[in-house]
Motif scaffolding. Structure first.
Motif, PDB file in Angstrom:
ATOM      1  N   HIS A  28      33.631  28.916 -41.286  1.00  8.34           N
ATOM      2  CA  HIS A  28      33.030  27.581 -41.206  1.00  8.34           C
ATOM      3  C   HIS A  28      31.531  27.631 -41.434  1.00  8.34           C
ATOM      4  O   HIS A  28      30.941  28.700 -41.560  1.00  8.34           O
ATOM      5  N   HIS A  54      28.807  27.031 -39.748  1.00  5.70           N
ATOM      6  CA  HIS A  54      27.775  27.292 -38.749  1.00  5.70           C
ATOM      7  C   HIS A  54      27.037  28.574 -39.118  1.00  5.70           C
ATOM      8  O   HIS A  54      27.654  29.561 -39.532  1.00  5.70           O
ATOM      9  N   ASP A  76      25.807  31.043 -37.542  1.00  2.00           N
ATOM     10  CA  ASP A  76      26.197  32.338 -36.978  1.00  2.00           C
ATOM     11  C   ASP A  76      27.464  32.895 -37.638  1.00  2.00           C
ATOM     12  O   ASP A  76      27.865  34.028 -37.367  1.00  2.00           O
ATOM     13  N   HIS A  77      28.081  32.110 -38.530  1.00  2.00           N
ATOM     14  CA  HIS A  77      29.242  32.589 -39.287  1.00  2.00           C
ATOM     15  C   HIS A  77      28.974  32.697 -40.785  1.00  2.00           C
ATOM     16  O   HIS A  77      29.631  33.468 -41.484  1.00  2.00           O
ATOM     17  N   HIS A 118      37.224  22.739 -34.659  1.00  2.00           N
ATOM     18  CA  HIS A 118      35.892  23.069 -34.128  1.00  2.00           C
ATOM     19  C   HIS A 118      34.800  22.176 -34.710  1.00  2.00           C
ATOM     20  O   HIS A 118      33.910  21.735 -34.011  1.00  2.00           O
ATOM     21  N   ASP A 139      35.887  30.102 -34.872  1.00  2.00           N
ATOM     22  CA  ASP A 139      35.566  29.362 -33.645  1.00  2.00           C
ATOM     23  C   ASP A 139      36.642  28.309 -33.430  1.00  2.00           C
ATOM     24  O   ASP A 139      36.962  27.549 -34.347  1.00  2.00           O
ATOM     25  N   HIS A 199      33.585  23.980 -28.526  1.00  2.00           N
ATOM     26  CA  HIS A 199      34.334  25.225 -28.319  1.00  2.00           C
ATOM     27  C   HIS A 199      35.429  25.062 -27.272  1.00  2.00           C
ATOM     28  O   HIS A 199      35.253  24.372 -26.267  1.00  2.00           O
TER      29      HIS A 199
HETATM   30 ZN   LIG Z   1      30.936  27.465 -34.895  1.00  2.00          ZN
END
Ligand SMILES: [Zn+2]
Length: 494
Positions: free
Chosen positions: A78, A80, A82-83, A193, A218, A438
């Protein structure tokens, strides 16, 4: 760690013939990056940024020890940071294959990467000259000069690399199987998510020897008002599951709509300015939807709501274009041509000028602005303008990293510093539950209840060690599942 070790699985389960290497998010919540090796293919799942303290962010410049040229495919769960935050580095690192994500994530990824590139450039200029290069004044007759160089060695990627990366991306609809490497196919499943967020279901091998490796990505909460619940796979041989909220349990009695209604009522009566720090993809849409429901019940009292984030606006539009990510009621509404994420008092703020104007203008209104942790983005400007005022209310929700701006405000910080200027905090904070994107611990445990037969192996990543241990303990107690807690860079045969 002792609790963590007590739940580590022995290797009794039948292997599926793959090795997993965790290059990030093993024992922490950012930098998601996992290498899958099979006898015939190498696949990377996610290539996220490390976020948090400057020392964490410095890790982004160090490329993982992966032979990127040998990768058959990269899979992004996805949009975000951090991904996906380091996906823009892939061409520079020698990757020449395809990057797979959902079609909805494909729509968002270019914007996320370009804004990440802009942020890197701004941070570089801040570090090197103390100010952004575009903000200097020109005397009459003085010619505008070129922006100072942003040296190649200092940047993870910039606009040209984003273009190269976008050329490699293939968007795949949910639930459609696609072959991505020799003897490996991929199906994205809704993760519930955020818009476009998916779990990645890998099918490895052929015929009766076919095995399923399921990466949760996530996962969203089981019962969200806006987004569909995460897909529950019926079977998988190996599951890699996130644990961001692995040790948190939501307060089931919290009535989010009522808490918001009370805040809005007070804001309307006392002409308060409500600041709602939000992440552009996730909490912003959840909050807009809740406010739309208040409007429908006549409880918004004409209060104006400003979404000060072009990315959040794209997140809203993405849900209209991709209603399959929505929960049944908002999905029905969108398919019927209605607009569950709109109300007459909703305004989109698309430029810095407008953003600065609403600071001065809003008395009795709500401003949604990034970032959710309050440590960057337009929310900083709004805080600087209003944090010393008693008619300002700061709405806090979700996870806040220890020691950060929001964390300290929630614990009674009495002053704030903006560019060296110290101001007293007179704004009140109020916490609202039920706006997390989450799954909490109960949701994750329930999610495992959906498997028809127990997965052969469960690996827990994307969480602190204590969150992973807490989740592992409950999965063992309630489902008899022994879990592995991967360590960074230690290969695990599955
Ligand atoms: Zn995420």
């Amino acid at each position: 760690m002792s609790a963590a070790r007590s739940h580590v699985a022995d290797d009794g389960a039948q292997n599926i013939g793959a090795t997993l290497e965790f290059h990030g998010a093993a024992g922490e919540v950012t930098g998601s990056c996992t290498l899958i090796r099979t006898a015939k293919a190498n696949i990377l799942v996610d290539f996220g940024m490390f976020q948090g303290a400057p020392a964490d962010e410095a890790r982004n410049a160090i490329a993982p020890k992966i032979d990127f040229a040998s990768l058959d495919a990269v899979v992004v769960t996805h949009a975000h940071i951090d991904h996906c935050g380091r996906v823009g580095m892939l061409p520079k690192l020698g990757f020449r294959g395809k990057i797979y994500c959902t079609t909805a994530t494909h729509e968002l990824l270019g914007r996320v990467m370009r804004s990440s590139a802009r942020l890197q450039r701004a941070r570089f200029y801040e570090r090197s000259s103390g100010s952004a290069p575009w903000s200097r004044a020109l005397m009459p007759g003085e010619a505008p000069g070129p922006a100072p160089e942003f040296p190649e060695a200092q940047r993870l990627f910039d606009t040209p690399e984003v273009r190269d990366t976008m050329d490699c991306i293939e968007g795949v609809p949910l639930d459609r199987e696609v072959k991505i490497a020799p003897l490996v196919s991929l199906t994205f499943r809704n993760a519930g998510h955020t818009a476009g967020a998916a779990s990645a279901e890998f099918s490895i091998g052929v015929g009766a020897a076919r095995k399923v490796l399921y990466f949760s990505g996530d996962l969203g909460p089981e019962r969200g008002a806006l987004l569909a619940p995460p897909h529950r796979p019926a079977r998988a041989d190996v599951v890699v599951v996130e644990s961001t909220n692995g040790e948190r349990r939501r307060d089931a009695s919290a009535d989010t709509d009522q808490v918001l209604a009370d805040i809005i009522n007070e804001a309307a009566t006392k002409k308060l300015k409500v600041l709602a720090p939000c992440f552009a993809l996730g909490r912003a849409q959840l909050l807009v939807h809740r406010l739309a429901r208040l409007h429908a019940k006549g409880l918004l009292h004409g209060l104006n709501v400003y979404v000060d984030s072009p990315m959040a606006v794209h997140g809203i539009e993405s849900l209209y274009r991709n209603p399959e990510y929505l929960a049944p009621e908002p999905q029905r509404a969108v398919r019927a041509g209605e607009a569950p994420l709109w109300f007459p008092e909703l305004h989109y703020v698309l430029s810095k000028r407008e953003s600065m104007a609403i600071d001065r203008m809003v008395h009795g209104g709500v401003i949604l602005a990034g970032s959710g942790f309050m440590d960057a983005g337009p929310i900083q400007r709004h805080l600087e303008e209003s944090i010393d005022r008693e008619d300002c209310l700061v709405l806090l929700s979700g996870y806040q990293p220890d020691g950060g701006f929001a964390w300290k405000m929630q614990r009674g910080a009495d002053r704030a510093q903006f560019n060296g200027r110290t101001v007293p905090i007179r704004a009140r904070t109020v916490r609202v539950e039920g706006l997390s994107g989450h799954a909490d611990q109960d949701d994750l445990v329930k999610w495992f209840g959906g498997f028809g037969e127990k997965p052969g192996r469960v690996l827990i990543n994307h969480g602190t060690d204590s969150a992973r241990a807490a989740l592992a303990s409950r999965l063992t107690t309630e489902h008899g599942i022994a879990c592995t807690l991967p360590k960074p860079l230690v290969p695990i045969e599955v």
